[in-house]
Design an enzyme around this catalytic site. Sequence first.
Site, mmCIF file in Angstrom:
data_model
loop_
_atom_site.group_PDB
_atom_site.id
_atom_site.type_symbol
_atom_site.label_atom_id
_atom_site.label_comp_id
_atom_site.label_asym_id
_atom_site.label_seq_id
_atom_site.Cartn_x
_atom_site.Cartn_y
_atom_site.Cartn_z
ATOM 1 N N LYS A 76 -8.546 12.224 3.094
ATOM 2 C CA LYS A 76 -9.242 10.960 3.361
ATOM 3 C C LYS A 76 -9.437 10.708 4.852
ATOM 4 C CE LYS A 76 -7.842 7.941 -0.507
ATOM 5 N NZ LYS A 76 -6.848 8.735 -1.258
ATOM 6 N N HIS B 5 4.469 11.870 3.395
ATOM 7 C CA HIS B 5 3.437 11.161 2.634
ATOM 8 C C HIS B 5 2.236 10.915 3.542
ATOM 9 C CE1 HIS B 5 2.328 7.994 -0.572
ATOM 10 N NE2 HIS B 5 1.349 7.946 0.341
ATOM 11 N N HIS C 219 2.450 6.966 -6.219
ATOM 12 C CA HIS C 219 2.161 5.705 -5.553
ATOM 13 C C HIS C 219 2.575 4.592 -6.523
ATOM 14 C CE1 HIS C 219 -0.230 8.251 -2.982
ATOM 15 N NE2 HIS C 219 -0.622 7.233 -2.242
ATOM 16 N N GLU D 256 1.781 -0.685 -5.095
ATOM 17 C CA GLU D 256 1.251 -0.900 -3.743
ATOM 18 C C GLU D 256 0.475 -2.210 -3.725
ATOM 19 O OE1 GLU D 256 -1.306 1.382 -0.246
ATOM 20 O OE2 GLU D 256 -1.117 2.312 -2.215
#
Length: 433
Positions: free
Chosen positions: A81, A76, A227, A230
């Site tokens: 980014k 992961h 995801h 979170e």
Amino acid sequence: MITPFLDLPDSDTYILRDARVPACLVQARGTEDLVRVDLLVQGGRLAALGAGLERPGVPAVELDGALVWPTFQDIHTHLDKGQIWQRAPNPDGTFAQALTATATDREAHWTRDDIAVRMEFALRSAYAHGTSAIRTHLDSFAPHLDIVWALFRELQARWRGRIDLQAASLCLLGQLAGDVGRAIARQVAATEGGMLGGLVVHEPGLADALDRLFGLASEHGLDLDLHVDENGVETGTGLEQVARAALRHRYRGRVLCGHCCSLAVQPEPRRRETIALVAEAGLGIVSLPLCNLYLQDRQPGATPRWRGITLLHELAAAGVPVMLASDNTRDPFFAYGDLDMLEVFSQSVRIGHLDHPFLDWPRAITTRPAEWMGRPAPLAIGGPADLVVFDARSLNELLSRPQADRLVIRSGRPTATTPPRYRELDGLFHSGC
């Protein structure tokens, strides 16, 4: 140039004698969770592993109990980014500001060339540290969608044999409806090892959104990598609803859920119920302790009250496959990191108390993610001799220093162990691209 502590013979056949390997990786038990073995490397492959290996005429490298691990599997990450901190810092370290800073940087700077430079930098870093497989989530927002997936396929081909790459889409679940969802699914399906993903949080209409997600995944024959929760919201039910959706759809693909932070702040009865559902549905869990420690429970002027991570021990005790991974690197979601899985493991041990004893937690960054990524089992006889050798002789020594002088072996031969210099990225910030 970092000089490894050990030299290998100039031969395609040799023995690494008197190594210590994590016992859980060879289904054995030993003192302090380690077992002493010899490793025979032949023709770039691991030909034998056991005590007292003897081969007449074959050179042996005496390790004197030094640790040998298989190369790492990082399941992961966010390569698209990464490395934008210098131009997109997070002003207060919160999740909300991370979203804003990243969106602004994506709109202003994420050209094909910009992403390519940063992703190559990340891959070179991971390779130097000893990682041989990475799964990255790719922001799949238009018009970024077509650019990043096409680029990823190029990198996947270029890095084949060094780092095996997989990717999962990352978007809001609402985007997966209609033409946009079909366009995302087509990009994923056109990519070897592509998975459908999205952001799952407790919100009105989540069950319907998950039904669309599972339907789209089934239609295209895709696994899911999500995801989930979170956040530190006590009422968060994303993980529970993913498990119920998988059971409702009798979904045959694999479902990996990342983060799952809110599980740790929920009442005990709900925790037990959710964990039981996760186990029944066959979900996998990947925890990202470094990023979650950084973002969760961050409030101005206040000391955090919890560590941000999910219930690692409780999930593992229920038979749920639990993994650890890098997540973000030097971006608004995590200001630090270098895609070094040893750092991930070391910090995870501290954050999650994964020690005394270590049990099978070394599997969380090696054999278990390899299985979930459909890769050969590390340290398998007949498989590639992809190894990381440390001067450390115990897990305590391993986790007490950075191990910058590690020796990374790929297909039986040593590789460069120097990560790229940050100065190589200066052009991204000075030129305004």
